[in-house]
Design a protein around this motif. Structure first.
Motif, PDB file in Angstrom:
ATOM      1  N   ASP A   1      93.289  85.740 -15.302  1.00 43.70           N
ATOM      2  CA  ASP A   1      93.462  86.861 -16.249  1.00 43.70           C
ATOM      3  C   ASP A   1      94.923  87.287 -16.302  1.00 43.70           C
ATOM      4  OD1 ASP A   1      90.700  87.084 -16.818  1.00 43.70           O
ATOM      5  OD2 ASP A   1      90.397  88.517 -15.173  1.00 43.70           O
ATOM      6  N   ILE A   2      95.528  87.428 -15.135  1.00 47.25           N
ATOM      7  CA  ILE A   2      96.925  87.870 -15.043  1.00 47.25           C
ATOM      8  C   ILE A   2      97.846  86.867 -15.712  1.00 47.25           C
ATOM      9  CG2 ILE A   2      98.813  88.357 -13.439  1.00 47.25           C
ATOM     10  CD1 ILE A   2      96.506  89.423 -11.521  1.00 47.25           C
ATOM     11  N   SER A   3      97.636  85.609 -15.426  1.00 48.04           N
ATOM     12  CA  SER A   3      98.452  84.555 -16.032  1.00 48.04           C
ATOM     13  C   SER A   3      98.318  84.582 -17.553  1.00 48.04           C
ATOM     14  CB  SER A   3      98.025  83.194 -15.484  1.00 48.04           C
ATOM     15  OG  SER A   3      98.770  82.168 -16.081  1.00 48.04           O
ATOM     16  N   ARG A   4      97.108  84.694 -18.050  1.00 53.42           N
ATOM     17  CA  ARG A   4      96.885  84.718 -19.504  1.00 53.42           C
ATOM     18  C   ARG A   4      97.558  85.930 -20.150  1.00 53.42           C
ATOM     19  NH1 ARG A   4      93.431  81.684 -22.065  1.00 53.42           N
ATOM     20  NH2 ARG A   4      92.540  83.365 -23.318  1.00 53.42           N
ATOM     21  N   LEU A   5      97.536  87.077 -19.472  1.00 50.34           N
ATOM     22  CA  LEU A   5      98.208  88.273 -20.009  1.00 50.34           C
ATOM     23  C   LEU A   5      99.712  88.055 -20.095  1.00 50.34           C
ATOM     24  CD1 LEU A   5      96.251  91.112 -18.179  1.00 50.34           C
ATOM     25  CD2 LEU A   5      96.337  90.740 -20.652  1.00 50.34           C
TER      26      LEU A   5
ATOM     27  N   LEU B   1     101.320  85.281 -20.237  1.00 50.89           N
ATOM     28  CA  LEU B   1     101.695  84.178 -21.128  1.00 50.89           C
ATOM     29  C   LEU B   1     101.327  84.474 -22.579  1.00 50.89           C
ATOM     30  CD1 LEU B   1     100.728  81.102 -18.910  1.00 50.89           C
ATOM     31  CD2 LEU B   1     103.032  81.945 -19.438  1.00 50.89           C
ATOM     32  N   GLY B   2     100.866  85.697 -22.842  1.00 49.15           N
ATOM     33  CA  GLY B   2     100.552  86.099 -24.208  1.00 49.15           C
ATOM     34  C   GLY B   2      99.289  85.484 -24.764  1.00 49.15           C
ATOM     35  N   LYS B   3      98.455  84.901 -23.924  1.00 48.58           N
ATOM     36  CA  LYS B   3      97.210  84.277 -24.384  1.00 48.58           C
ATOM     37  C   LYS B   3      96.062  85.275 -24.439  1.00 48.58           C
ATOM     38  CE  LYS B   3      98.555  79.780 -22.585  1.00 48.58           C
ATOM     39  NZ  LYS B   3      98.231  78.694 -21.663  1.00 48.58           N
ATOM     40  N   LYS B   4      96.279  86.409 -23.843  1.00 47.08           N
ATOM     41  CA  LYS B   4      95.290  87.477 -23.818  1.00 47.08           C
ATOM     42  C   LYS B   4      96.051  88.786 -24.010  1.00 47.08           C
ATOM     43  CE  LYS B   4      91.521  89.023 -20.905  1.00 47.08           C
ATOM     44  NZ  LYS B   4      90.737  88.809 -19.712  1.00 47.08           N
ATOM     45  N   ARG B   5      95.467  89.726 -24.747  1.00 48.94           N
ATOM     46  CA  ARG B   5      96.183  90.955 -25.063  1.00 48.94           C
ATOM     47  C   ARG B   5      95.443  92.224 -24.623  1.00 48.94           C
ATOM     48  NH1 ARG B   5     100.023  88.476 -27.408  1.00 48.94           N
ATOM     49  NH2 ARG B   5     100.097  87.355 -29.332  1.00 48.94           N
ATOM     50  N   SER B   6      94.354  92.050 -23.892  1.00 47.02           N
ATOM     51  CA  SER B   6      93.622  93.235 -23.457  1.00 47.02           C
ATOM     52  C   SER B   6      93.047  93.039 -22.055  1.00 47.02           C
ATOM     53  CB  SER B   6      92.499  93.563 -24.441  1.00 47.02           C
ATOM     54  OG  SER B   6      91.576  92.497 -24.499  1.00 47.02           O
ATOM     55  N   PHE B   7      92.772  94.166 -21.419  1.00 50.59           N
ATOM     56  CA  PHE B   7      92.106  94.145 -20.128  1.00 50.59           C
ATOM     57  C   PHE B   7      90.640  93.776 -20.351  1.00 50.59           C
ATOM     58  CE2 PHE B   7      95.616  97.191 -19.152  1.00 50.59           C
ATOM     59  CZ  PHE B   7      96.173  96.485 -18.098  1.00 50.59           C
TER      60      PHE B   7
ATOM     61  N   ALA C   1      96.465  95.706 -23.121  1.00 47.51           N
ATOM     62  CA  ALA C   1      97.240  95.387 -21.926  1.00 47.51           C
ATOM     63  C   ALA C   1      98.635  94.942 -22.362  1.00 47.51           C
ATOM     64  CB  ALA C   1      96.569  94.276 -21.124  1.00 47.51           C
ATOM     65  N   ILE C   2      99.640  95.615 -21.831  1.00 46.29           N
ATOM     66  CA  ILE C   2     101.022  95.294 -22.172  1.00 46.29           C
ATOM     67  C   ILE C   2     101.736  94.866 -20.889  1.00 46.29           C
ATOM     68  CG2 ILE C   2     103.193  96.147 -23.134  1.00 46.29           C
ATOM     69  CD1 ILE C   2     101.467  98.357 -24.533  1.00 46.29           C
TER      70      ILE C   2
END
Length: 144
Positions: free
Chosen positions: A45-49, A51-57, A63-64
């Motif tokens: 989850d952290i990696s995806r956030l 790397l811009g692959k995920k934008r929310s918790f 999630a910013i």
């Protein structure tokens, strides 16, 4: 011949001491969020956030991610440990994302204390800091 063995022994002893001391001096990297954030985050989850692959918790709230400056040793440790990339690979990744319009890199701020201050003041932010910087103003969601 005994002189050469003594030199080898001393050299090995010095190298061992150096690696032990440098291991003690190196602090851990922790990922932090605002204390009100109840989300559990995996390394993926952290990696995806970041790397811009995920934008929310996981709860759906925005999630910013916040990065540290390029010169930060904590950034280098985070990039290698969590994102599984070196500094050149991460720069190349973000250049490609920008060029194709797929995303922009996280905003980079100075150091761990600045990241901690920002995360403590905004529930949408997620950052990483030196473990020695952690206090009650933030919540640790992962340790590396």
């Amino acid at each position: 011949m005994p002189f050469v063995s003594l030199h080898r022994f001393i050299a090995c002893l010095l190298l061992t001491t150096f690696f032990c001391v440098s291991g003690w001096a190196q602090a851990g990297v922790v990922v932090i969020v605002h204390p009100s954030n109840a989300n559990a985050l995996s390394a993926t989850d952290i990696s995806r956030l970041f790397l811009g692959k995920k934008r929310s918790f996981p709860d759906g709230n925005e999630a910013i991610p916040i990065d540290q400056s390029d010169s930060s040793p904590i950034r280098a440790a985070f990039t290698e440990t969590v994102l599984k990339k070196n500094e050149q690979q991460i720069k190349s990744y973000w250049a490609q994302q920008l060029f194709t319009g797929k995303g922009t890199p996280p905003k980079a701020v100075g150091n761990s204390s600045e990241v901690k201050k920002l995360v403590a003041s905004n529930p949408a932010l997620i950052g990483y800091v030196d473990s020695a910087e952690v206090d009650d103003s933030v919540k640790v969601v992962a340790e590396f």
